[in-house]
Design a protein around this motif. Sequence first.
Motif, PDB file in Angstrom:
ATOM      1  N   ARG A   1       0.871  -1.187   0.000  1.00  0.00           N
ATOM      2  CA  ARG A   1       0.000   0.000   0.000  1.00  0.00           C
ATOM      3  C   ARG A   1       0.902   1.229   0.000  1.00  0.00           C
ATOM      4  N   GLU A   2       0.399   2.348  -0.516  1.00  0.00           N
ATOM      5  CA  GLU A   2       1.270   3.507  -0.684  1.00  0.00           C
ATOM      6  C   GLU A   2       1.433   4.309   0.614  1.00  0.00           C
ATOM      7  N   THR A   3       1.972   3.637   1.649  1.00  0.00           N
ATOM      8  CA  THR A   3       2.202   4.324   2.926  1.00  0.00           C
ATOM      9  C   THR A   3       3.404   5.268   2.863  1.00  0.00           C
ATOM     10  N   ASN A   4       4.262   5.101   1.846  1.00  0.00           N
ATOM     11  CA  ASN A   4       5.400   6.017   1.687  1.00  0.00           C
ATOM     12  C   ASN A   4       5.227   6.889   0.452  1.00  0.00           C
ATOM     13  N   ALA A   5       3.989   7.328   0.242  1.00  0.00           N
ATOM     14  CA  ALA A   5       3.669   8.102  -0.966  1.00  0.00           C
ATOM     15  C   ALA A   5       4.545   9.348  -1.100  1.00  0.00           C
ATOM     16  N   PHE A   6       4.981   9.918   0.012  1.00  0.00           N
ATOM     17  CA  PHE A   6       5.709  11.193  -0.039  1.00  0.00           C
ATOM     18  C   PHE A   6       7.217  11.013  -0.209  1.00  0.00           C
ATOM     19  N   THR A   7       7.773  10.018   0.490  1.00  0.00           N
ATOM     20  CA  THR A   7       9.237   9.843   0.409  1.00  0.00           C
ATOM     21  C   THR A   7       9.644   8.886  -0.722  1.00  0.00           C
ATOM     22  N   GLN A   8       8.634   8.215  -1.290  1.00  0.00           N
ATOM     23  CA  GLN A   8       8.890   7.190  -2.313  1.00  0.00           C
ATOM     24  C   GLN A   8       9.887   7.639  -3.387  1.00  0.00           C
ATOM     25  N   ARG A   9       9.699   8.853  -3.888  1.00  0.00           N
ATOM     26  CA  ARG A   9      10.558   9.307  -4.986  1.00  0.00           C
ATOM     27  C   ARG A   9      11.598  10.331  -4.532  1.00  0.00           C
ATOM     28  N   GLN A  10      11.901  10.343  -3.230  1.00  0.00           N
ATOM     29  CA  GLN A  10      12.848  11.334  -2.727  1.00  0.00           C
ATOM     30  C   GLN A  10      14.249  10.779  -2.518  1.00  0.00           C
ATOM     31  N   GLY A  11      14.454   9.545  -2.939  1.00  0.00           N
ATOM     32  CA  GLY A  11      15.807   8.975  -2.869  1.00  0.00           C
ATOM     33  C   GLY A  11      16.249   8.541  -1.486  1.00  0.00           C
ATOM     34  N   VAL A  12      15.287   8.161  -0.631  1.00  0.00           N
ATOM     35  CA  VAL A  12      15.706   7.668   0.683  1.00  0.00           C
ATOM     36  C   VAL A  12      16.050   6.184   0.585  1.00  0.00           C
TER      37      VAL A  12
ATOM     38  N   TYR B   1      -4.216   2.703  11.170  1.00  0.00           N
ATOM     39  CA  TYR B   1      -2.792   2.605  11.479  1.00  0.00           C
ATOM     40  C   TYR B   1      -1.960   3.031  10.262  1.00  0.00           C
ATOM     41  N   ASP B   2      -2.352   2.571   9.086  1.00  0.00           N
ATOM     42  CA  ASP B   2      -1.611   2.948   7.878  1.00  0.00           C
ATOM     43  C   ASP B   2      -1.680   4.458   7.621  1.00  0.00           C
ATOM     44  N   ASN B   3      -2.778   5.077   8.029  1.00  0.00           N
ATOM     45  CA  ASN B   3      -2.853   6.533   7.901  1.00  0.00           C
ATOM     46  C   ASN B   3      -1.810   7.233   8.773  1.00  0.00           C
ATOM     47  N   THR B   4      -1.524   6.650   9.946  1.00  0.00           N
ATOM     48  CA  THR B   4      -0.502   7.269  10.801  1.00  0.00           C
ATOM     49  C   THR B   4       0.874   7.161  10.136  1.00  0.00           C
ATOM     50  N   ILE B   5       1.119   6.038   9.456  1.00  0.00           N
ATOM     51  CA  ILE B   5       2.399   5.866   8.750  1.00  0.00           C
ATOM     52  C   ILE B   5       2.465   6.854   7.572  1.00  0.00           C
ATOM     53  N   TYR B   6       1.335   6.954   6.885  1.00  0.00           N
ATOM     54  CA  TYR B   6       1.224   7.859   5.733  1.00  0.00           C
ATOM     55  C   TYR B   6       1.525   9.305   6.164  1.00  0.00           C
ATOM     56  N   TYR B   7       0.963   9.702   7.315  1.00  0.00           N
ATOM     57  CA  TYR B   7       1.191  11.066   7.808  1.00  0.00           C
ATOM     58  C   TYR B   7       2.639  11.237   8.288  1.00  0.00           C
TER      59      TYR B   7
END
Length: 543
Positions: free
Chosen positions: A255-266, A419-425
């Motif tokens: 699931r896209e829980t790392n939608a924000f950092t996904q393309r940031q090269g972490v 719970y996944d929303n907390t990871i997403y945030y």
Amino acid sequence: MVFFLRPSMSSRRLVLLLSVYFFFVLNLPLLARLVDILEQQASVKLGFVLSIPVFFIASLNVLFTLVAVKYLEKGIFVLLLLLSSLVSYAMFQYGVVFDRNMMANIMQTHQGEARSYLNAASLLWFGLTGLLPALLLARVRIEHGGLVKDLLWKGVSVLGSLAAIALIALFYYKDYASVGRNHNYLKQLIIPTYYLSSAGGYVNQTYLKEELPWRTLGEDARVERPRHNGKPNLLVLLVGETARGMNFELNGYPRETNAFTQRQGVVSFQSVSACGTATAVAVPCMFSRQSRVEYDAERTERQDNLLDIMQRAGIDVGWFENDGGCKGVCERVPTQAFRPEDVGPLCDGDYCQDGVMLEPLRQALDQPGQQDRVLVLHMVGSHGPTYYQRYPAKFAHFTPDCQRSDIQNCSARELVNTYDNTIYYSDYIISQVLNELKQRQDNWNTGLVYLSDHGESLGESGLYLHGMPYALAPVEQTRVPLLMWLSDGLSQEAKLDSQCVQRQAKEGDFSHDNLFDSMLGLMGIKTALYQPALDMLAPCRAG
Ligand SMILES: [Zn+2]
């Protein structure tokens, strides 16, 4: 009561009777709170409510059976009745909490002060619930069989009680866990266990235990790095709360829980285990020189930790606290705490959402300086069971979510969504910090590390929340995420081969034990304390 009429009674029956009496009469403050709590819940299982007296009476029965030693039991129970009656009155009438500090107060109270608590109501309560039962008990002849028979009966009584407790746990564990976690103070209301343990703690602290002398570590620590581009290093360390590794998209979660950092090269370290399953263990442990196996809370509290050593080496260290306390870790470094009482859209009186730290962090990052800098953000992250309060409404990406604190009454799907929303945030917060660091690469060698203190159970094998003893804890509670992003400047300064770092992240097995040396290595701190074998990045360092 029945036993008033009988001058003699068997020891085990007396113990059971006392257990019933303690629960229904002397634990009035606890009962009153429980009724309030259950009334506020949207739906309550009847079986759970009915199990509560059984649970407490069985627990008290075990405790009392253990202290019911022939010749001593009468004195012990008379004293316990008298003391518990006084405690019960003070708790119910004045809301007094009988913690260790209160024990110190009581020991230092003079007679005049004590007299001020004497009134008709307190005397009546003490007379009826303490003195009268104590006098009656004093008159009872307590029967014991032979030693063998006596031990046998005690064994049966204890095992029967434990079986009842186990049966209740089997059916209602999550209800107890949820009520307990939401109302942490309930344990302070249990008579006589709480005041007895406080008294024991007070005596131990005041008369028995000697405080360990302070141990300074890493006196030789100093920053020694190439300074190839003349810029100072700037690292932000985010310490998350209750985030479990397996729910990170970056670790393969579908699931896209790392939608924000996904393309940031972490870079995401795939296999990292925690030092404990609760904040109070994992946070001090990850910053200490001790490994999980060596960890000793008392010893750790009395010696320098990673932050102290970095500070001594000349690094400008700061701590941002949004998780209710740093467990002693930040005691000697400048700390900015976010108070839930503060009015603001991100604070609700109990907690502030992690976004509250972003603006103050920006201000701290804007402070000019030539000194290397490490800022730690202690996030409230995925702290349960009120997961839904950890993120603003617009971050409710996975729906339907569980909009309540009695999580056992949500469906498994709602609970996981919340719970996944907390990871997403949290991922959003990490990406915001990352953006700030990326913008400051002209003046600083920037880097970011994110890791969580421990994981969480979300109903797997019937378990919820966290805090299981480590040896029994499931991977859901012990596996944590660890993310890293290093600017080219910092990578070069630390002489790291970034492809090797990615390989380490993918293939290596790590734990909180690795934080201490990895941070020393990354920040270029030289000290005899440094153990290269525990530095996750050491194999990727040139020279
Ligand atoms: Zn925690």
